[in-house]
Design a protein around this motif. Structure first.
Motif, PDB file in Angstrom:
ATOM      1  N   ALA A  74      76.385 -44.891 -17.327  1.00 29.97           N
ATOM      2  CA  ALA A  74      77.216 -44.749 -16.133  1.00 29.97           C
ATOM      3  C   ALA A  74      77.217 -43.328 -15.595  1.00 29.97           C
ATOM      4  O   ALA A  74      77.432 -43.110 -14.393  1.00 29.97           O
ATOM      5  N   ASP A  75      76.982 -42.351 -16.463  1.00 28.97           N
ATOM      6  CA  ASP A  75      77.001 -40.955 -16.019  1.00 28.97           C
ATOM      7  C   ASP A  75      75.691 -40.518 -15.362  1.00 28.97           C
ATOM      8  O   ASP A  75      75.610 -39.414 -14.820  1.00 28.97           O
ATOM      9  N   VAL A  76      74.694 -41.373 -15.390  1.00 27.84           N
ATOM     10  CA  VAL A  76      73.388 -41.037 -14.801  1.00 27.84           C
ATOM     11  C   VAL A  76      73.402 -41.383 -13.311  1.00 27.84           C
ATOM     12  O   VAL A  76      73.731 -42.511 -12.936  1.00 27.84           O
ATOM     13  N   PRO A  77      73.065 -40.452 -12.432  1.00 27.83           N
ATOM     14  CA  PRO A  77      73.142 -40.689 -10.983  1.00 27.83           C
ATOM     15  C   PRO A  77      71.973 -41.517 -10.454  1.00 27.83           C
ATOM     16  O   PRO A  77      71.229 -41.085  -9.578  1.00 27.83           O
ATOM     17  N   LEU A  78      71.787 -42.708 -11.025  1.00 25.63           N
ATOM     18  CA  LEU A  78      70.775 -43.647 -10.560  1.00 25.63           C
ATOM     19  C   LEU A  78      71.431 -45.003 -10.329  1.00 25.63           C
ATOM     20  O   LEU A  78      72.460 -45.320 -10.942  1.00 25.63           O
ATOM     21  N   THR A  79      70.852 -45.809  -9.477  1.00 24.97           N
ATOM     22  CA  THR A  79      71.389 -47.150  -9.242  1.00 24.97           C
ATOM     23  C   THR A  79      71.140 -48.015 -10.473  1.00 24.97           C
ATOM     24  O   THR A  79      70.216 -47.757 -11.258  1.00 24.97           O
ATOM     25  N   PRO A  80      71.949 -49.083 -10.664  1.00 25.08           N
ATOM     26  CA  PRO A  80      71.694 -49.990 -11.793  1.00 25.08           C
ATOM     27  C   PRO A  80      70.284 -50.549 -11.785  1.00 25.08           C
ATOM     28  O   PRO A  80      69.661 -50.684 -12.841  1.00 25.08           O
ATOM     29  N   LEU A  81      69.762 -50.870 -10.602  1.00 25.12           N
ATOM     30  CA  LEU A  81      68.413 -51.415 -10.529  1.00 25.12           C
ATOM     31  C   LEU A  81      67.381 -50.399 -10.995  1.00 25.12           C
ATOM     32  O   LEU A  81      66.423 -50.745 -11.696  1.00 25.12           O
ATOM     33  N   ALA A  82      67.544 -49.130 -10.627  1.00 27.93           N
ATOM     34  CA  ALA A  82      66.604 -48.102 -11.051  1.00 27.93           C
ATOM     35  C   ALA A  82      66.593 -47.955 -12.572  1.00 27.93           C
ATOM     36  O   ALA A  82      65.531 -47.787 -13.192  1.00 27.93           O
ATOM     37  N   LYS A  83      67.768 -48.032 -13.192  1.00 27.60           N
ATOM     38  CA  LYS A  83      67.852 -47.942 -14.654  1.00 27.60           C
ATOM     39  C   LYS A  83      67.176 -49.142 -15.313  1.00 27.60           C
ATOM     40  O   LYS A  83      66.453 -49.003 -16.307  1.00 27.60           O
ATOM     41  N   VAL A  84      67.397 -50.329 -14.748  1.00 30.23           N
ATOM     42  CA  VAL A  84      66.801 -51.548 -15.298  1.00 30.23           C
ATOM     43  C   VAL A  84      65.277 -51.526 -15.151  1.00 30.23           C
ATOM     44  O   VAL A  84      64.556 -51.952 -16.060  1.00 30.23           O
ATOM     45  N   LEU A  85      64.789 -51.025 -14.033  1.00 25.80           N
ATOM     46  CA  LEU A  85      63.338 -50.962 -13.829  1.00 25.80           C
ATOM     47  C   LEU A  85      62.680 -50.014 -14.832  1.00 25.80           C
ATOM     48  O   LEU A  85      61.589 -50.297 -15.340  1.00 25.80           O
ATOM     49  N   LEU A  86      63.343 -48.913 -15.125  1.00 25.96           N
ATOM     50  CA  LEU A  86      62.799 -47.988 -16.108  1.00 25.96           C
ATOM     51  C   LEU A  86      62.756 -48.632 -17.492  1.00 25.96           C
ATOM     52  O   LEU A  86      61.764 -48.512 -18.227  1.00 25.96           O
ATOM     53  N   LEU A  87      63.815 -49.359 -17.840  1.00 21.67           N
ATOM     54  CA  LEU A  87      63.826 -50.084 -19.113  1.00 21.67           C
ATOM     55  C   LEU A  87      62.703 -51.116 -19.153  1.00 21.67           C
ATOM     56  O   LEU A  87      62.000 -51.258 -20.162  1.00 21.67           O
ATOM     57  N   GLY A  88      62.539 -51.851 -18.049  1.00 27.12           N
ATOM     58  CA  GLY A  88      61.498 -52.865 -18.009  1.00 27.12           C
ATOM     59  C   GLY A  88      60.108 -52.289 -18.185  1.00 27.12           C
ATOM     60  O   GLY A  88      59.247 -52.895 -18.829  1.00 27.12           O
ATOM     61  N   CYS A  89      59.880 -51.125 -17.636  1.00 24.87           N
ATOM     62  CA  CYS A  89      58.577 -50.476 -17.764  1.00 24.87           C
ATOM     63  C   CYS A  89      58.283 -50.138 -19.232  1.00 24.87           C
ATOM     64  O   CYS A  89      57.181 -50.407 -19.735  1.00 24.87           O
ATOM     65  N   ILE A  90      59.271 -49.575 -19.915  1.00 25.46           N
ATOM     66  CA  ILE A  90      59.082 -49.216 -21.330  1.00 25.46           C
ATOM     67  C   ILE A  90      58.924 -50.475 -22.181  1.00 25.46           C
ATOM     68  O   ILE A  90      58.092 -50.521 -23.101  1.00 25.46           O
ATOM     69  N   ILE A  91      59.699 -51.509 -21.881  1.00 21.86           N
ATOM     70  CA  ILE A  91      59.592 -52.772 -22.619  1.00 21.86           C
ATOM     71  C   ILE A  91      58.188 -53.357 -22.477  1.00 21.86           C
ATOM     72  O   ILE A  91      57.573 -53.792 -23.450  1.00 21.86           O
ATOM     73  N   GLY A  92      57.669 -53.351 -21.255  1.00 23.56           N
ATOM     74  CA  GLY A  92      56.336 -53.877 -21.023  1.00 23.56           C
ATOM     75  C   GLY A  92      55.270 -53.106 -21.779  1.00 23.56           C
ATOM     76  O   GLY A  92      54.338 -53.695 -22.352  1.00 23.56           O
ATOM     77  N   ILE A  93      55.388 -51.788 -21.796  1.00 24.40           N
ATOM     78  CA  ILE A  93      54.415 -50.963 -22.518  1.00 24.40           C
ATOM     79  C   ILE A  93      54.450 -51.266 -24.012  1.00 24.40           C
ATOM     80  O   ILE A  93      53.400 -51.405 -24.670  1.00 24.40           O
TER      81      ILE A  93
END
Length: 306
Positions: A74-93
């Motif tokens: 919550a303290d990170v100044p990114l949208t929820p979607l941006a955080k989820v996309l970053l997680l998805g990228c690492i998961i895929g790798i």
């Protein structure tokens, strides 16, 4: 097998629509990001998967984990979607690497009891988290499970909930149960949504406090667009905080995919390559991320096996 595959595909497609709305509520994402995951991820994963009986899409488990991950950032100044996309990228790798290096078999050493306990806890968290939406109760100020339960009980005892919302939820749940019991091949979720839309529009129930899907945000009526991978400077700085969560999600996805695939392959007589399933999952999640969609798991299709 085209007729059976077509029936399975149509059934899963129409069921995905109400499920996408529910998962968007759980994670706090735009609905189009969940629908795009089912479209892009399924298409890419199917091209590289070795199983004929699996479908790639959003699930309960990954939704609640992503919701927790977004809340912890919550303290990170990114949208929820941006955080989820970053997680998805690492998961895929991670999943793609495990499939290519054939290290996905290491997941077989994780106790099934742990997985059952984890998925049970996920179910409890989802139920408790959605009771407020079911009854029309505002979000609890506390995010913990005990705090949410206490807030819900206090609201119910003081009759501080929306009676129309509660009646709508109870009626929808009853109709879903009856359709699933007496007409199991019908798309019960889509039928309930269709009837609810007609009733709400006819009697203007939104004027009496009933929240609608459009209150979550506008749905984009367009094909998913390639947006690229979120590995920018902000994303790279966030990697140390999300890598552990990404590994956990990737492992759970591997376990579910391999266990379900082996079960269905044993029933159908199909030869299965577990590492190829991981390659399909990894590519599916990377493709979903590149098109602005949430990561997914492999789940079982409906009516895929006679």
């Amino acid at each position: 097998k085209f007729r059976a595959d077509l029936l399975a595909g149509v059934t899963v497609a129409v069921i995905t629509i109400p499920q996408a709305i529910g998962f968007a509520l759980v994670v706090g994402l735009p609905i189009h990001a969940v629908l795009a995951a089912a479209v892009i991820g399924s298409l890419i994963c199917a091209c590289y998967s070795s199983s004929r009986h699996l479908v790639f899409g959003p699930t309960n488990t990954i939704s609640i984990i992503l919701a927790g991950a977004v809340l912890s950032l919550a303290d990170v100044p990114l949208t929820p979607l941006a955080k989820v996309l970053l997680l998805g990228c690492i998961i895929g790798i991670i999943q793609l690497t495990a499939g290519l290096t054939k290290t996905g078999q290491l997941t077989q050493f994780i106790s099934r009891t742990v997985i059952i306990a984890y998925t049970t806890a996920v179910g409890i968290l989802i139920i408790v988290g959605q009771i407020g939406n079911f009854l029309g109760i505002d979000r609890a100020p506390a995010v913990s499970l005990p705090g949410t339960v206490q807030y819900l009980i206090t609201s119910l005892l003081s009759l501080d909930f929306n009676y129309l919302t509660a009646a709508t939820g109870a009626g929808s749940l009853s109709l879903l149960y009856l359709l699933r019991r007496w007409r199991p091949r019908w798309p019960e979720g889509l039928i309930v949504l269709f009837l609810a839309s007609i009733i709400t529009a006819t009697f203007k129930l939104e004027d009496h406090g009933l929240r609608l899907v459009r209150d979550l945000g506008e749905m984009v009526s367009a094909m998913p667009i390639f947006t690229g991978f979120p590995l920018n400077q902000e994303g790279l700085l966030l990697l140390p905080r999300i890598t552990g969560t990404a590994i956990a999600i990737a492992l759970l996805g591997m376990l579910e995919a391999i266990s379900i695939a082996k079960t269905l392959a044993a029933r159908s007589g199909q030869r299965l390559d577990p590492n190829q399933e991981l390659i399909g999952m990894g590519l599916g999640n990377l493709a979903a991320t590149a098109f602005g969609a949430m990561p997914c798991y492999i789940v079982r299709t409906k009516f895929s096996i006679p």
